[in-house]
Design a protein around this motif. Structure first.
Motif, PDB file in Angstrom:
ATOM      1  N   GLN A 288       0.819  -1.211   0.000  1.00  0.00           N
ATOM      2  CA  GLN A 288       0.000   0.000   0.000  1.00  0.00           C
ATOM      3  C   GLN A 288       0.854   1.262   0.000  1.00  0.00           C
ATOM      4  N   VAL A 289       1.813   1.333   0.902  1.00  0.00           N
ATOM      5  CA  VAL A 289       2.592   2.559   1.038  1.00  0.00           C
ATOM      6  C   VAL A 289       3.548   2.743  -0.140  1.00  0.00           C
ATOM      7  N   ILE A 290       4.063   1.653  -0.670  1.00  0.00           N
ATOM      8  CA  ILE A 290       4.931   1.759  -1.852  1.00  0.00           C
ATOM      9  C   ILE A 290       4.123   2.271  -3.040  1.00  0.00           C
ATOM     10  N   LYS A 291       2.918   1.764  -3.216  1.00  0.00           N
ATOM     11  CA  LYS A 291       2.050   2.188  -4.317  1.00  0.00           C
ATOM     12  C   LYS A 291       1.778   3.686  -4.259  1.00  0.00           C
ATOM     13  N   MET A 292       1.668   4.233  -3.053  1.00  0.00           N
ATOM     14  CA  MET A 292       1.341   5.650  -2.896  1.00  0.00           C
ATOM     15  C   MET A 292       2.555   6.561  -3.001  1.00  0.00           C
ATOM     16  N   MET A 293       3.759   5.994  -2.839  1.00  0.00           N
ATOM     17  CA  MET A 293       4.952   6.832  -2.758  1.00  0.00           C
ATOM     18  C   MET A 293       5.904   6.676  -3.933  1.00  0.00           C
ATOM     19  N   VAL A 294       5.554   5.812  -4.889  1.00  0.00           N
ATOM     20  CA  VAL A 294       6.413   5.589  -6.052  1.00  0.00           C
ATOM     21  C   VAL A 294       5.607   5.826  -7.323  1.00  0.00           C
ATOM     22  N   TYR A 295       6.119   6.671  -8.185  1.00  0.00           N
ATOM     23  CA  TYR A 295       5.451   6.934  -9.462  1.00  0.00           C
ATOM     24  C   TYR A 295       6.039   6.023 -10.533  1.00  0.00           C
ATOM     25  N   ILE A 296       5.150   5.309 -11.225  1.00  0.00           N
ATOM     26  CA  ILE A 296       5.556   4.424 -12.315  1.00  0.00           C
ATOM     27  C   ILE A 296       5.099   5.059 -13.625  1.00  0.00           C
ATOM     28  N   ASP A 297       6.044   5.325 -14.520  1.00  0.00           N
ATOM     29  CA  ASP A 297       5.705   6.022 -15.758  1.00  0.00           C
ATOM     30  C   ASP A 297       5.060   5.086 -16.774  1.00  0.00           C
ATOM     31  N   GLU A 298       4.759   5.642 -17.941  1.00  0.00           N
ATOM     32  CA  GLU A 298       4.049   4.875 -18.968  1.00  0.00           C
ATOM     33  C   GLU A 298       4.849   3.679 -19.476  1.00  0.00           C
TER      34      GLU A 298
END
Length: 528
Positions: A288-298
């Motif tokens: 959960q916290v990784i999903k909210m704090m890491v941006y994954i580009d296209e």
């Protein structure tokens, strides 16, 4: 006079059966406070150290790591079956420990208040009231209806089966005591030398204690803001329109931060934790916290992350990966491979500070209330939100130097983060969700606050794990009253449960929660 909020400038619980011995929690003074006579002590601050540093170590540090982080999916314990809180395997021993833990601290604080009143020390009385509410609000937030007016009066008045008040009544009682404390602080604005000798948070500065006290008012009013009868918006508006009368935390310099010295008794709870016990084979960052704090580009690349992330956690061998929260035994044994770990060097220090409340939370409260149209401020909801995020990032910046690879957070980092897809106000379709999710991140390592806020706002949307069968795949809405409390005060416990509309289980929502107000299930389980 109005002020602008600028970016940086702004056993058996005594409640149920009094008279029970709790000497194991009060070794510092070698007395049982339930049986101690007022004449035994003349200095109310003799009770401050065991009460304040006991709650600092247990209710704010231990409970953060042990309960809060697991329940809100900051972390997940994946080191076997010895700890399964993230699977909601929580039972009677846990309920009793938490219930009694809060009660033991408040028992000391109540004795401090009694001594302050007897020996006419108003400053100690005000500090005692502030600490009492800080603890009791957590107790009611965790369990629901509790005794308040009749609590802790077994020794003095023989009330051994106190009435459980509704949460509405409890919050009114707590707000009234914070008002009383604020009035006392207003008349005793100087630094108290006796308090200064034992106070590692504000050094006896009563002006600062007053700001903390009134910021707690904002916290409580925000908590009950979904209940119109509490008139939270009007009451918050009164505070922010009269900041001379109700000064609040207005910068990170005002944060309610315990600056531990690393010398007993001012030692961090984690001072002697081994790395294996603290994180490396146990607590990992949750998905959960990784999903909210890491941006994954296209392209599927982890191209940017929240500047706080490498301060809180150590990256795994395959980039930023989180472990499954609430997983089955099979999922638990595999998902932690390569998952980020809590940053041992940052958190396990003898003198690591402890936060009770900070500037960011105050700003998030105002941003949310403003966005809902419940208050008007000189700053917009967006300005308050961005100031809150900035305050949180800059609060964590100094922690980064302790990381094995030192980390820093600059003003430029803040600007970049606010412009990113992780935190950008203008790109967010649901502003209240954005506020709620960034507040959730800002509350990392602050007691049980994130657990309370998740149940109130339903943000962020947590994923109920496939291994949470212990609570029938339902998110824990509360802790159950301990069996001893039920047995010794059955009539009033039953009244409370009837009023709350449920059984004495983790499935009955508390009065101010999303589920209680909307009638909707919080985070319905979806098999995955």
């Amino acid at each position: 006079m109005k002020k602008k909020f600028l970016y940086m400038g702004l056993a058996v619980l005594g409640l149920a059966v009094a008279g029970t011995s709790c000497t194991h929690d009060f070794e510092e003074i070698n007395h049982d406070p339930n049986n101690m006579m007022l004449g035994d002590l003349q200095n109310p601050y003799a009770m401050f150290t065991p009460a304040f540093y006991g709650m600092t170590n247990n209710q704010w540090q231990n409970y953060t790591w042990f309960w809060n982080d697991e329940l809100v999916q900051y972390t997940t314990f994946s080191g076997g079956t010895t700890r399964e809180e993230n699977r909601y395997k929580i039972g009677e021993a846990n309920f009793s420990s938490v219930w009694n833990g809060y009660a033991n601290r408040v028992t000391n604080i109540m004795h401090m208040i009694e001594l302050a009143q007897k020996y006419k020390n108003p400053a100690a009385e005000a500090v005692g009231l502030t600490l009492k509410v800080a603890l009791m609000e957590n107790l009611t937030a965790i369990f629901g209806d509790i005794p308040y007016k009749e609590a802790f009066r077994g020794r003095s008045e023989g009330i051994n089966k106190p009435v459980f008040e509704s949460q509405k009544e409890v919050y009114e009682d707590m707000l009234a005591e914070l008002e009383t404390a604020n009035d006392i602080y207003a008349k005793n604005a100087k630094t108290d030398p006796s308090l200064a000798a034992v106070d590692q948070m504000y050094g006896g500065n009563l002006k600062q204690w007053r700001k903390f006290n009134n910021s707690l008012m904002l916290r409580l009013l925000c908590r009950v803001s979904g209940r119109p009868e509490m008139k939270a918006g009007e009451r918050i508006q009164t505070i922010i329109n009269n900041l001379d009368k109700y000064p609040v935390i207005e910068s990170n310099a005002d944060n309610a931060t315990v600056q531990l010295t690393g010398v007993d008794p001012y030692l961090s709870y984690f001072h002697n934790k081994l790395k294996t016990d603290f994180t490396s084979s146990t607590y990992h960052a949750a998905e959960q916290v990784i999903k909210m704090m890491v941006y994954i580009d296209e392209k599927g690349v982890q191209s940017y992350n929240d500047p706080r992330l490498p301060i809180w956690f150590k990256e795994g061998n395959d980039g930023w990966k989180g472990a499954i929260a609430g997983g089955t035994p099979t999922e638990r044994s595999t998902s932690n491979q390569g998952a980020a770990q809590l940053n041992y060097e940052v958190f396990v220090r003898d003198d690591a500070p402890v936060y009770y409340m900070d500037y960011a939370e105050v700003l998030f409260i105002l941003s949310e209330m403003s966005e809902k149209g419940m208050i008007t401020c000189e700053l917009s909801s967006k300005d308050l939100y961005e100031a809150a995020v900035k305050a949180s990032l800059l609060k964590w910046g100094p922690w980064g130097v302790y990381s094995e690879t030192p980390r820093y957070i600059t003003e430029g980092d803040v600007t970049t983060f606010l412009a990113s897809d992780l935190a950008n106000w203008d790109k967010a379709e649901n502003k209240l969700q954005l506020i709620g999710e960034q507040k959730y991140l800002a509350l990392f390592w602050v007691g049980m606050e994130a657990y309370h806020e998740v149940r109130r706002t339903a943000y962020p949307e947590l994923v109920i794990g496939n291994g949470t069968d212990y609570n029938d795949y339902k998110y824990p809405q509360r802790f159950a009253y301990p069996n001893t409390t039920v047995a010794n005060n059955r009539e009033h416990v039953d009244e409370a449960l009837t009023r709350m509309g449920g059984e004495n289980t983790m499935k009955t929502p508390v009065w101010w929660s999303y589920s209680a107000i909307t009638g909707k299930e919080l985070f319905p389980y979806k098999e995955h």
